[in-house]
Write a protein that holds these residues in place. Structure first.
Motif, PDB file in Angstrom:
ATOM      1  N   UNK A   1       0.848  -1.188   0.000  1.00 25.76           N
ATOM      2  CA  UNK A   1       0.000   0.000   0.000  1.00 25.76           C
ATOM      3  C   UNK A   1       0.884   1.237   0.000  1.00 25.76           C
ATOM      4  N   UNK A   2       0.534   2.197  -0.856  1.00 24.70           N
ATOM      5  CA  UNK A   2       1.299   3.435  -0.991  1.00 24.70           C
ATOM      6  C   UNK A   2       0.488   4.606  -0.415  1.00 24.70           C
ATOM      7  N   UNK A   3       1.167   5.695  -0.038  1.00 20.85           N
ATOM      8  CA  UNK A   3       0.420   6.883   0.381  1.00 20.85           C
ATOM      9  C   UNK A   3      -0.585   7.341  -0.687  1.00 20.85           C
ATOM     10  N   UNK A   4      -0.256   7.061  -1.956  1.00 19.55           N
ATOM     11  CA  UNK A   4      -1.185   7.460  -3.028  1.00 19.55           C
ATOM     12  C   UNK A   4      -2.465   6.610  -3.037  1.00 19.55           C
ATOM     13  N   UNK A   5      -2.507   5.542  -2.240  1.00 16.88           N
ATOM     14  CA  UNK A   5      -3.723   4.727  -2.127  1.00 16.88           C
ATOM     15  C   UNK A   5      -4.691   5.302  -1.094  1.00 16.88           C
TER      16      UNK A   5
ATOM     17  N   UNK B   1       1.819   6.881   5.102  1.00 17.65           N
ATOM     18  CA  UNK B   1       3.217   7.341   4.986  1.00 17.65           C
ATOM     19  C   UNK B   1       4.064   6.830   6.141  1.00 17.65           C
ATOM     20  N   UNK B   2       3.467   6.799   7.327  1.00 16.58           N
ATOM     21  CA  UNK B   2       4.245   6.474   8.522  1.00 16.58           C
ATOM     22  C   UNK B   2       4.175   4.999   8.907  1.00 16.58           C
ATOM     23  N   UNK B   3       3.430   4.230   8.128  1.00 11.73           N
ATOM     24  CA  UNK B   3       3.271   2.814   8.440  1.00 11.73           C
ATOM     25  C   UNK B   3       4.626   2.107   8.425  1.00 11.73           C
ATOM     26  N   UNK B   4       4.939   1.307   9.467  1.00 14.40           N
ATOM     27  CA  UNK B   4       6.201   0.581   9.424  1.00 14.40           C
ATOM     28  C   UNK B   4       6.208  -0.414   8.266  1.00 14.40           C
ATOM     29  N   UNK B   5       7.414  -0.788   7.812  1.00 16.63           N
ATOM     30  CA  UNK B   5       7.484  -1.708   6.681  1.00 16.63           C
ATOM     31  C   UNK B   5       6.886  -3.056   7.086  1.00 16.63           C
ATOM     32  N   UNK B   6       6.431  -3.829   6.086  1.00 16.44           N
ATOM     33  CA  UNK B   6       5.882  -5.152   6.379  1.00 16.44           C
ATOM     34  C   UNK B   6       6.915  -5.985   7.129  1.00 16.44           C
ATOM     35  N   UNK B   7       6.481  -6.655   8.170  1.00 13.02           N
ATOM     36  CA  UNK B   7       7.371  -7.521   8.940  1.00 13.02           C
ATOM     37  C   UNK B   7       6.500  -8.618   9.563  1.00 13.02           C
ATOM     38  N   UNK B   8       7.128  -9.540  10.255  1.00 15.30           N
ATOM     39  CA  UNK B   8       6.404 -10.710  10.753  1.00 15.30           C
ATOM     40  C   UNK B   8       5.133 -10.331  11.537  1.00 15.30           C
TER      41      UNK B   8
END
Ligand SMILES: CC(C)(COP(=O)(O)OP(=O)(O)OC[C@H]1O[C@@H](n2cnc3c(N)ncnc32)[C@H](O)[C@@H]1OP(=O)(O)O)[C@@H](O)C(=O)NCCC(=O)NCCS
Length: 163
Positions: free
Chosen positions: A1-5, A38-45
């Motif tokens: 998911x991007x900020x543009x979404x 924008x501030x969402x942490x990257x995908x992780x476990x």
């Protein structure tokens, strides 16, 4: 998911048909939704979020998420929703569910995936049962909508049960 979404997400979150059987929390302005993405942490476990895209139309129609996973427990909770209503009933929900469950079992090496669904949400319940989820319990008056209380099923899918 991007900020543009953000615009799509904001629109879905304000659509009463889409949110009928989902917890909607407090309404947020578009700027807040964009900031969150924008501030969402990257995908992780612990939390993986993916957009659901229709390849032929190159269009984002919804999202799937595995959250609250812990390696010690080998278990995660699943959320799905398709915000673009004209794509409902065409198999995309089933396909997206199978894909994210396969991802959970094969890549994340989960042992179990769980979810909750309002008992009245017949389409969602049907999709979950179709791919192998089983009802494991009934949470009485767990969900409130328009002044009424509804029960929810807790459902589970074990490694090897995905159909
Ligand atoms: C639930 C959701 C993900 C399903 O996605 P979808 O692409 O519409 O689902 P599919 O087309 O893959 O399958 C729908 C199934 O439900 C069945 N169905 C649809 N409406 C139904 C109803 N009222 N009663 C019983 N079954 C119903 C369809 O017949 C189909 O089953 P089948 O393949 O055996 O014929 C999607 O509708 C959605 O996002 N809804 C809004 C948000 C939501 O409720 N999310 C789930 C929260 S737990």
């Amino acid at each position: 998911m991007e900020p543009s979404d953000a615009e799509a997400l904001w629109r879905w979150n304000h659509d009463p048909d889409v949110m009928r059987w989902m917890s909607d929390g407090y309404a947020q302005p578009l700027s807040q939704v964009r900031k969150r993405l924008e501030e969402r942490p990257r995908n992780a476990y612990g939390e993986v979020l993916y957009g659901v895209e229709v390849l032929t139309d190159a269009k984002l129609i919804g999202l799937v998420r595995l959250r609250d996973a812990e390696p010690e427990a080998g278990r995660a909770e699943l959320d799905i929703y398709l915000g673009e209503k004209e794509y409902w009933g065409r198999g995309y929900g089933t396909d997206a569910m199978r894909t994210i469950c396969r991802y959970g079992f094969d890549k994340m090496r989960l042992h179990k995936i769980t979810l909750t669904v309002v008992t009245e949400n017949l389409a969602a319940h049907r999709v979950y049962q179709k791919i192998g989820f089983v009802d494991e319990g009934r949470l009485r008056q767990e969900f409130r909508r328009d002044g009424q209380w509804y029960d929810m099923f807790t459902m589970g899918l074990l490694e090897g049960e995905l159909r």
